[in-house]
Design an enzyme around this catalytic site. Structure first.
Site, short mmCIF file in Angstrom:
data_model
loop_
_atom_site.label_atom_id
_atom_site.label_comp_id
_atom_site.label_asym_id
_atom_site.label_seq_id
_atom_site.Cartn_x
_atom_site.Cartn_y
_atom_site.Cartn_z
N CYS A 2 2.58 19.51 -0.69
CA CYS A 2 2.52 18.08 -0.36
C CYS A 2 1.38 17.82 0.62
O CYS A 2 0.96 18.69 1.37
CB CYS A 2 3.84 17.62 0.24
N ARG A 27 -4.38 18.51 -4.22
CA ARG A 27 -3.27 19.42 -3.98
C ARG A 27 -2.18 19.28 -5.04
O ARG A 27 -1.35 20.17 -5.21
CB ARG A 27 -2.67 19.15 -2.59
N TRP A 74 4.98 16.46 -3.89
CA TRP A 74 5.13 17.27 -5.10
C TRP A 74 6.59 17.67 -5.16
O TRP A 74 7.08 18.39 -4.30
CB TRP A 74 4.22 18.49 -5.02
N ASN A 100 6.58 18.93 4.30
CA ASN A 100 6.10 19.83 3.26
C ASN A 100 6.90 21.11 3.39
O ASN A 100 7.02 21.66 4.48
CB ASN A 100 4.61 20.11 3.44
N GLY A 101 7.48 21.59 2.29
CA GLY A 101 8.24 22.82 2.34
C GLY A 101 9.62 22.65 1.72
O GLY A 101 9.88 21.71 0.97
N GLU A 483 -8.44 36.22 -15.97
CA GLU A 483 -8.86 35.01 -15.27
C GLU A 483 -9.28 33.93 -16.25
O GLU A 483 -8.97 32.75 -16.07
CB GLU A 483 -9.99 35.34 -14.30
N LYS A 487 -7.52 30.22 -16.47
CA LYS A 487 -8.25 28.96 -16.32
C LYS A 487 -7.94 28.02 -17.49
O LYS A 487 -7.74 26.82 -17.31
CB LYS A 487 -9.76 29.21 -16.24
N GLU A 490 -4.40 26.68 -17.12
CA GLU A 490 -4.22 25.78 -15.99
C GLU A 490 -4.67 24.36 -16.29
O GLU A 490 -3.97 23.40 -15.93
CB GLU A 490 -5.01 26.29 -14.78
N HIS A 506 -1.57 47.37 -29.67
CA HIS A 506 -0.19 47.66 -29.26
C HIS A 506 0.66 46.40 -29.19
O HIS A 506 1.59 46.33 -28.40
CB HIS A 506 -0.20 48.39 -27.92
N LYS A 609 -2.85 23.01 -5.14
CA LYS A 609 -3.98 23.84 -4.73
C LYS A 609 -3.51 25.03 -3.91
O LYS A 609 -3.93 26.16 -4.15
CB LYS A 609 -4.97 23.00 -3.92
#
Length: 614
Positions: A2, A27, A74, A100-101, A483, A487, A490, A506, A609
């Site tokens: 947040c 964020r 959030w 926040n938390g 990576e 990306k 995301e 495999h 973020k």
């Protein structure tokens, strides 16, 4: 996650709050709100959705006050609705909180408060804090009431509290998620991240865990949660406010992709000597005794930083001959890790506030490890809790999907590997010199690598409608495949998986058909022919190939079909800088596909973020 902002000073308060919230949109959030305090009390406005919705509410129903707080939420507890948006009030409406938390024992506290007559209006855990402060208000001031309230809370939290009964005062407290206090000329700020206040001041204090700040027009008083005063000196942030703007690019992510040559240059600057063939990392504070007894390295990280850590394992083992273990920060402390003598723990975190990585770092230190941090934010928690820090100097990264922070971490890890090789004697100055020269030339080579963007835009046009991608790499480029897949997931919401190319047979090979693009990372290195064989296996099963190869390499083109496949050539570099170069086309591929699919590139859904709660 947040975004928190607060302001006391001579400026009109609402524009400062709205600007601060806007600068923290990266964020991730699903609702927003502000509370302004004046002589008549507290006025509060909230809205679900984006900040523009809150601004429309403020236009139709203006608010006034002399100081205030704001928040972007959030959702963790409760749906993303106006009712659940912050700020939250007590029963009287005269105490307001943003948070926040996660309050882990909020249900227990809520039941206790309801039993004593408190009425709750929301589904959130945050509202408990407002009612606790109300209950603990005994006429000895807001800071004392907040301390007593925090004493019964379990969890990780950053809270900011104002009260209509204690004018011209903001109280902030931290136990986990970050809180930064900005020290201006006759004005003071509180925020959950630096960009929110960077246009107003660069002098900041990061609260430590268990620390509180009482902010008034005359200054800031710091103390621990028991009220014992603390002396804190502000540090100056070197980021220019303009660095946090888009700079003419369509999105922050694109801007930050193009900032990578400069970010890499700044990470290298002042740390290597061509003349003497040496690496200088005095800021790590690793004594000769520690370096001499070094037997192993454990790297702790999450997300993109974990992929950087995997590349770092190759660097350190190859150059310094020291065995390396890479662990997820979120898993490390739950498996009773064994920390043997001679272990160096390296925590990698862009923000320095990643909750899981911090918890893992603390567990490693509790078990006796010497620790360092690789971090981008000066003064953040990871840097304060480690013996030393290797700063990446990437500058502010606004886009949620990490780009320049990742490549800067790769460079920092190579510097660390060279430093350890130097200290262990596995590389002489003459042996170090080729690696130093390669790093010195990397920024210019990256500038050349960015020229593939127009080609990749055309590739994105061809493949943006696909629902699945497979990314393959070998050796040091296997983590780059991971990576690249991350990306794409995301920011475009396409299912993608990264695999070691040798593992394709495999299991993943069963997925390959005409609708499955396979991104093959195949630079001209010692495993190129192995990758070429993997590409031929994909082609034999009808898959389309997007091959990332080195400039001048001709063998790949011979097995590709121009009507179905694509070859993207990047500049040649040494094996150890190839991961940085190969990252560029993968970032651009994810970006251009996301744009074509109409996705919110800088603020992808459900992501934040900095993950500052577990």
């Amino acid at each position: 996650m947040c975004g928190i902002i607060g302001y006391i000073g001579p400026k009109p308060v609402l524009p400062v709050l709205i600007e601060g919230l806007r600068r923290m949109e990266y964020r991730g959030y699903d609702s927003a709100g502000v509370a302004l305090v004046g002589p008549e009390g507290i006025e509060l406005r909230r809205s679900a959705g984006k900040l523009a919705n809150l601004e429309r509410v403020l236009e139709s129903d203006p608010v006034d006050g002399v100081y205030g707080i704001g928040h972007t939420r959030w959702a963790t507890h409760g749906r993303p609705t106006e009712e659940n948006a912050h700020p939250h009030r007590d029963c009287s409406g005269r105490i307001v909180v943003v948070h926040n938390g996660i309050i882990e024992n909020y249900l227990e506290l809520k039941s206790e408060l309801q039993a004593s007559g408190h009425e709750f209006r929301t589904e959130t855990d945050t509202e408990v804090v407002a009612h606790l402060v109300e209950r603990e208000s005994r006429g000895d001031g807001l800071p004392a009431a907040v301390r007593r309230a925090l004493a019964v809370i379990r969890g990780m939290f950053a809270v900011v509290v104002v009260s209509a009964d204690e004018q011209n005062m903001i109280v902030a407290a931290r136990s986990g998620p970050p809180i930064v206090v900005g020290m201006g000329e006759g004005e003071f700020f509180v925020a959950s991240d630096i960009p929110a206040i960077l246009s107003h001041t660069r002098d900041v204090v990061f609260l430590d865990d268990g620390e509180m700040a009482v902010i008034t027009p005359s200054g800031v008083a710091f103390s621990d949660f028991s009220g014992v005063p603390r002396v804190r000196n502000a540090q100056r942030i070197s980021w220019d406010p303009v660095m946090a703007e888009k700079g003419g690019h369509r999105h922050f992510m694109l801007k930050e992709i193009h900032e990578q040559p400069a970010a890499v240059r700044d990470t290298i600057l002042g740390r290597i000597s061509l003349e003497h063939g040496r690496v200088f990392l005095d800021e790590l504070n690793l004594t000769p005794a520690v370096l001499g007894s070094l037997q192993r390295v454990t790297i702790l990280a999450c997300g993109t930083s974990w992929h950087a850590a995997l590349v770092g394992k190759y660097f350190i083992e190859m150059l310094a001959g020291v065995p390396v273990e890479v662990d997820y920060g979120s898993e490390y402390r739950y498996r009773s890790p064994v920390v043997l003598p001679g272990t160096l723990v390296v925590a990698i975190t862009q923000s320095g506030e990643t909750a899981d990585t911090l918890a893992a770092l603390r567990e490693a230190r509790r078990r006796g490890a010497v620790s360092i941090a690789i971090c981008n934010v000066v003064g953040s928690m990871a840097t304060r809790e480690s013996e030393g820090t290797l700063y990446t100097h990437a500058g502010p990264e606004i886009g949620v999907a990490s780009t320049k922070a990742f490549t800067s971490q790769l460079v920092a890890l190579q510097l660390l590997a060279l430093f350890l090789a130097q200290a262990k004697g596995t590389l002489s100055p003459a042996g170090l010199l080729p690696h130093i020269e390669s790093l010195m030339g990397l920024p210019l080579v990256l500038e050349d690598a960015l020229k593939v963007s127009p080609l990749i835009e055309k590739v994105a046009e061809r493949f943006s409608n696909r629902s699945d991608f497979l990314f393959l790499g070998r050796g040091i480029n296997y983590p780059i495949a991971l990576e690249g897949a991350l990306k794409l997931k995301e920011i475009s919401y396409i299912h993608a998986e990264g695999y070691p190319a040798g593992e394709m047979k495999h299991g993943p090979i069963a997925l390959i058909d005409e609708q499955m693009p396979v991104v093959a990372i195949a630079p001209a290195d010692h495993v190129f022919e192995k990758m070429l064989g993997n590409v031929q296996e994909v082609k034999a099963r009808g898959g389309s190939v997007i091959a990332i190869t080195s400039q001048g390499e001709r063998r790949m083109a011979a097995v590709l079909d121009p009507d179905r496949d694509v070859e993207i050539q990047v500049p040649r570099g040494s094996d150890l800088v190839a991961p940085v170069l190969n990252t560029i086309p993968l970032q651009l591929l994810a970006y251009h596909i996301a744009v074509r699919r109409g996705c919110d590139v800088d603020q992808p859904r459900n992501l934040a973020k900095s993950v500052t709660v577990e």
